[in-house]
Write a protein that holds these residues in place. Structure first.
Motif, PDB file in Angstrom:
ATOM      1  N   GLN A  21      29.885  14.260  37.298  1.00 47.19           N
ATOM      2  CA  GLN A  21      30.805  15.274  36.792  1.00 47.19           C
ATOM      3  C   GLN A  21      32.054  15.388  37.674  1.00 47.19           C
ATOM      4  O   GLN A  21      33.175  15.515  37.177  1.00 47.19           O
ATOM      5  CB  GLN A  21      30.100  16.626  36.686  1.00 47.19           C
ATOM      6  N   ASP A  22      31.860  15.323  38.986  1.00 51.13           N
ATOM      7  CA  ASP A  22      33.006  15.354  39.898  1.00 51.13           C
ATOM      8  C   ASP A  22      33.908  14.143  39.689  1.00 51.13           C
ATOM      9  O   ASP A  22      35.133  14.240  39.752  1.00 51.13           O
ATOM     10  CB  ASP A  22      32.529  15.403  41.352  1.00 51.13           C
ATOM     11  N   THR A  23      33.281  12.982  39.457  1.00 51.89           N
ATOM     12  CA  THR A  23      34.058  11.758  39.224  1.00 51.89           C
ATOM     13  C   THR A  23      34.900  11.874  37.962  1.00 51.89           C
ATOM     14  O   THR A  23      36.078  11.489  37.938  1.00 51.89           O
ATOM     15  CB  THR A  23      33.114  10.540  39.111  1.00 51.89           C
ATOM     16  N   LEU A  24      34.310  12.437  36.922  1.00 46.66           N
ATOM     17  CA  LEU A  24      35.019  12.560  35.648  1.00 46.66           C
ATOM     18  C   LEU A  24      36.120  13.611  35.692  1.00 46.66           C
ATOM     19  O   LEU A  24      37.238  13.379  35.202  1.00 46.66           O
ATOM     20  CB  LEU A  24      34.021  12.919  34.530  1.00 46.66           C
ATOM     21  N   ILE A  25      35.819  14.763  36.282  1.00 52.61           N
ATOM     22  CA  ILE A  25      36.714  15.913  36.207  1.00 52.61           C
ATOM     23  C   ILE A  25      37.722  15.959  37.348  1.00 52.61           C
ATOM     24  O   ILE A  25      38.891  16.303  37.155  1.00 52.61           O
ATOM     25  CB  ILE A  25      35.905  17.228  36.182  1.00 52.61           C
ATOM     26  N   SER A  26      37.289  15.597  38.550  1.00 53.11           N
ATOM     27  CA  SER A  26      38.116  15.845  39.741  1.00 53.11           C
ATOM     28  C   SER A  26      38.891  14.632  40.230  1.00 53.11           C
ATOM     29  O   SER A  26      39.553  14.693  41.262  1.00 53.11           O
ATOM     30  CB  SER A  26      37.218  16.369  40.878  1.00 53.11           C
ATOM     31  N   THR A  27      38.808  13.515  39.538  1.00 55.71           N
ATOM     32  CA  THR A  27      39.559  12.323  39.923  1.00 55.71           C
ATOM     33  C   THR A  27      40.342  11.815  38.705  1.00 55.71           C
ATOM     34  O   THR A  27      40.247  12.374  37.611  1.00 55.71           O
ATOM     35  CB  THR A  27      38.618  11.212  40.427  1.00 55.71           C
ATOM     36  N   ASP A  28      41.078  10.731  38.916  1.00 54.63           N
ATOM     37  CA  ASP A  28      41.817  10.133  37.800  1.00 54.63           C
ATOM     38  C   ASP A  28      41.023   8.988  37.166  1.00 54.63           C
ATOM     39  O   ASP A  28      41.585   8.094  36.527  1.00 54.63           O
ATOM     40  CB  ASP A  28      43.177   9.631  38.275  1.00 54.63           C
TER      41      ASP A  28
END
Length: 313
Positions: A21-28
């Protein structure tokens, strides 16, 4: 354009969902992509579908590993036409089954990522080694999270490297910050010029010498193990080693060190020996760096150990 598949493995509550979820939401990561997330496990943390949809990502849930098939993935391709796919694999599903599954044209698994709760890792090594093996053997990047001051990172790292020597390992503390292996205490005093390696520390020593050969240059080492065989490059070279159990007694990994001594030609395979000598560093073209070579000064045959397998306790 190939559709890239990122496979996330690990047991329940290992941090897979949070990581994804962090990879999807908090990065490009999703920028300019049509993403598809396939979820086959639901833990304490749930995905925010509303947030995920804002980055042009659809979610599909799978409840049975029997659903993994060419037809299943072909249907997803037609329905969603993604440019990248993320699969969160249920910790109890058979990783090998998914890895062997036929995929649509232009779909390809490009990276396997594994998350492990460092605080429960010891239990899995002791009680579920074969299942853990499935998660680790394919992984390209492994993240140990929830590291605290009571956990020896060398224990974590060496058990993983015995299964998969090429994977990259990242250590995260409980607050989420990245830690390193450098501050981990070794079970012997590296500041001494002469080291007598205890039998229980054989694996830790060999692994550390492989990673940090410069630390051992010029030191006198006493080591006990099996004569594995002659070295192909050195005339008087041979390998002293022991086996680490990576899955079961039928599935082991060799851990050892290259030595030099004129008596190499007389040694018998699987004969137990004790060697004492000084470490020299030599360049190895295969790994593109220096490796430790033990220039043996004293060699003798010894009785076998009661437990011949390497441990990293």
């Amino acid at each position: 354009m190939k559709t890239r598949i990122y496979l996330f493995t690990g047991f329940l509550d290992s941090g897979k969902t949070t990581f994804i979820q962090d990879t999807l939401i908090s990065t490009d990561f999703c920028e300019g992509e049509k993403s598809l997330l396939i979820v086959s496990e639901q833990g304490e943390v749930e995905y925010s579908q509303e947030e995920i949809e804002t980055v042009n990502c659809d979610i599909v849930y799978v409840t049975n590993e029997d659903e993994w098939s060419y037809e299943f993935f072909e249907e997803l391709k037609k329905k969603y036409n993604p440019t990248q796919v993320l699969i969160e694999l249920n910790g109890m599903f058979n990783v090998n089954r998914l890895m062997a599954c036929s995929l649509p044209d232009e779909w390809q698994i490009v990276q396997v990522l594994t998350t492990i709760n460092a605080q429960t890792f010891g239990l899995y090594i002791q009680n579920m080694r074969s299942l853990l093996f499935q998660h680790v053997v394919h992984t390209d990047l492994l993240i140990f999270n929830r590291i605290n001051e009571n956990i020896k990172k060398s224990f974590l790292r060496n058990n993983i490297k015995a299964i998969n020597s090429t994977c990259q390992i990242i250590y995260e503390k409980e607050d989420g910050t990245v830690n390193t292996l450098d501050d981990d205490d070794l079970p012997f005093d590296i500041t001494q010029d002469e080291l007598e390696i205890k039998d229980i520390d054989f694996g830790i020593f060999c692994m550390d010498a492989l990673d940090h050969p410069d630390k051992y240059a010029g030191k006198t080492i006493t080591l006990k193990g099996k004569f594995i065989g002659r070295d192909k490059q050195l005339e008087d070279g041979f390998v002293i080693g022991r086996l680490a159990m990576v899955c079961c007694e039928e599935d082991t990994s060799l851990i050892g060190m290259v030595c030099e001594h004129p008596a190499a030609k007389q040694l018998i395979p699987d004969e137990w020996i004790q060697v004492k000598g000084k470490i020299d560093l030599e360049y190895d073209a295969d790994i593109g760096g220096e490796v430790c070579i033990l220039k043996v000064e004293d060699l003798k045959v010894v009785p076998p150990l009661e437990n011949e397998y390497v441990t990293f306790d």
